[in-house]
Design a protein around this motif. Structure first.
Motif, PDB file in Angstrom:
ATOM      1  N   HIS A  95       0.712  -1.008   0.069  1.00  0.00           N
ATOM      2  CA  HIS A  95       0.047   0.073  -0.081  1.00  0.00           C
ATOM      3  C   HIS A  95       0.814   1.300   0.147  1.00  0.00           C
ATOM      4  O   HIS A  95       0.801   2.058   1.132  1.00  0.00           O
ATOM      5  CB  HIS A  95      -0.950  -0.069   1.109  1.00  0.00           C
ATOM      6  N   ASN A  96       1.654   1.570  -0.997  1.00  0.00           N
ATOM      7  CA  ASN A  96       2.360   2.669  -1.274  1.00  0.00           C
ATOM      8  C   ASN A  96       1.701   3.575  -1.870  1.00  0.00           C
ATOM      9  O   ASN A  96       1.566   3.650  -3.053  1.00  0.00           O
ATOM     10  CB  ASN A  96       3.952   2.147  -1.929  1.00  0.00           C
ATOM     11  N   PRO A  97       1.506   4.851  -1.409  1.00  0.00           N
ATOM     12  CA  PRO A  97       0.584   5.676  -2.007  1.00  0.00           C
ATOM     13  C   PRO A  97       1.265   6.155  -3.390  1.00  0.00           C
ATOM     14  O   PRO A  97       0.715   6.644  -4.398  1.00  0.00           O
ATOM     15  CB  PRO A  97       0.644   6.894  -0.981  1.00  0.00           C
ATOM     16  N   SER A  98       2.773   6.131  -3.289  1.00  0.00           N
ATOM     17  CA  SER A  98       3.386   6.617  -4.729  1.00  0.00           C
ATOM     18  C   SER A  98       3.046   5.713  -5.829  1.00  0.00           C
ATOM     19  O   SER A  98       3.173   6.297  -7.033  1.00  0.00           O
ATOM     20  CB  SER A  98       4.712   6.835  -4.398  1.00  0.00           C
ATOM     21  N   ASN A  99       2.556   4.495  -5.646  1.00  0.00           N
ATOM     22  CA  ASN A  99       2.435   3.672  -6.790  1.00  0.00           C
ATOM     23  C   ASN A  99       0.869   3.244  -6.932  1.00  0.00           C
ATOM     24  O   ASN A  99       0.232   2.631  -7.666  1.00  0.00           O
ATOM     25  CB  ASN A  99       2.892   2.140  -6.488  1.00  0.00           C
ATOM     26  N   ALA A 100      -0.198   4.133  -6.525  1.00  0.00           N
ATOM     27  CA  ALA A 100      -1.417   3.962  -6.347  1.00  0.00           C
ATOM     28  C   ALA A 100      -2.096   4.745  -7.526  1.00  0.00           C
ATOM     29  O   ALA A 100      -1.481   5.996  -7.874  1.00  0.00           O
ATOM     30  CB  ALA A 100      -2.121   4.443  -4.982  1.00  0.00           C
ATOM     31  N   ILE A 101      -3.273   4.569  -7.838  1.00  0.00           N
ATOM     32  CA  ILE A 101      -3.967   5.306  -9.177  1.00  0.00           C
ATOM     33  C   ILE A 101      -5.154   5.578  -8.310  1.00  0.00           C
ATOM     34  O   ILE A 101      -6.060   4.888  -7.811  1.00  0.00           O
ATOM     35  CB  ILE A 101      -4.359   4.155 -10.120  1.00  0.00           C
ATOM     36  N   TYR A 102      -5.315   6.932  -8.281  1.00  0.00           N
ATOM     37  CA  TYR A 102      -6.517   7.667  -7.796  1.00  0.00           C
ATOM     38  C   TYR A 102      -7.540   8.045  -8.732  1.00  0.00           C
ATOM     39  O   TYR A 102      -7.447   8.517  -9.849  1.00  0.00           O
ATOM     40  CB  TYR A 102      -6.211   8.985  -6.941  1.00  0.00           C
ATOM     41  N   LEU A 103      -8.771   7.386  -8.773  1.00  0.00           N
ATOM     42  CA  LEU A 103      -9.876   7.377  -9.374  1.00  0.00           C
ATOM     43  C   LEU A 103     -10.576   9.020  -9.063  1.00  0.00           C
ATOM     44  O   LEU A 103     -11.398   8.479  -7.882  1.00  0.00           O
ATOM     45  CB  LEU A 103     -10.900   6.617  -9.701  1.00  0.00           C
ATOM     46  N   TRP A 104     -10.961  10.010  -9.572  1.00  0.00           N
ATOM     47  CA  TRP A 104     -11.431  11.254  -9.125  1.00  0.00           C
ATOM     48  C   TRP A 104     -12.864  11.080  -9.809  1.00  0.00           C
ATOM     49  O   TRP A 104     -13.727  11.561  -9.257  1.00  0.00           O
ATOM     50  CB  TRP A 104     -10.840  12.232  -9.747  1.00  0.00           C
ATOM     51  N   TYR A 105     -13.098  10.406 -10.808  1.00  0.00           N
ATOM     52  CA  TYR A 105     -14.555  10.326 -11.240  1.00  0.00           C
ATOM     53  C   TYR A 105     -14.607   8.938 -11.990  1.00  0.00           C
ATOM     54  O   TYR A 105     -13.948   8.383 -12.510  1.00  0.00           O
ATOM     55  CB  TYR A 105     -14.504  11.371 -12.632  1.00  0.00           C
ATOM     56  N   PHE A 106     -15.704   8.404 -11.736  1.00  0.00           N
ATOM     57  CA  PHE A 106     -16.129   6.811 -12.270  1.00  0.00           C
ATOM     58  C   PHE A 106     -17.659   6.968 -12.838  1.00  0.00           C
ATOM     59  O   PHE A 106     -18.652   7.197 -12.021  1.00  0.00           O
ATOM     60  CB  PHE A 106     -16.274   5.889 -11.087  1.00  0.00           C
ATOM     61  N   ASN A 107     -17.884   6.769 -14.116  1.00  0.00           N
ATOM     62  CA  ASN A 107     -19.062   6.838 -14.767  1.00  0.00           C
ATOM     63  C   ASN A 107     -19.517   5.365 -14.553  1.00  0.00           C
ATOM     64  O   ASN A 107     -19.223   4.636 -15.541  1.00  0.00           O
ATOM     65  CB  ASN A 107     -18.698   7.288 -16.250  1.00  0.00           C
TER      66      ASN A 107
END
Length: 101
Positions: free
Chosen positions: A7-19
């Motif tokens: 759970h390394n935040p630098s390798n995470a993908i953040y989804l700001w929007y999800f349709n």
């Protein structure tokens, strides 16, 4: 979304929007396309395997053409068709669940 178990935040993908509607439509479309491809593949295999089907019919009438190699090839052909049928049934059930529920 984490790409690895760490759970390394630098390798995470953040989804700001999800349709959700677009994602559901895309998944349904992909499953329907896969089902169509499986059915087309089965039709193609039947066309290619007509010789094995005819040989099996002839062998059923007379036992003169009963060779072990023919039996093995015919069994492999039938196994391939069964696997394609199983895949089509699973995809059809998945499409039904995605569409109806």
């Amino acid at each position: 979304m984490q790409q690895t178990k760490q759970h390394n935040p630098s390798n995470a993908i953040y989804l700001w929007y999800f349709n959700k509607a677009r994602t559901e439509a895309t998944v349904r479309g992909n499953v329907a396309t896969a089902l169509c491809n499986i059915r087309l593949r089965r039709q193609h295999e039947i066309e290619v395997g007509k010789e094995w089907i005819e040989r099996a019919r002839e062998a059923g009438e007379t036992d003169e053409n009963d060779h072990e190699l023919d039996k093995a090839n015919y069994n492999r052909f039938c196994l391939g068709l069964r696997r394609l049928d199983d895949a089509a049934i699973r995809l059809d059930e998945t499409l039904m669940v995605l569409t109806d529920f």
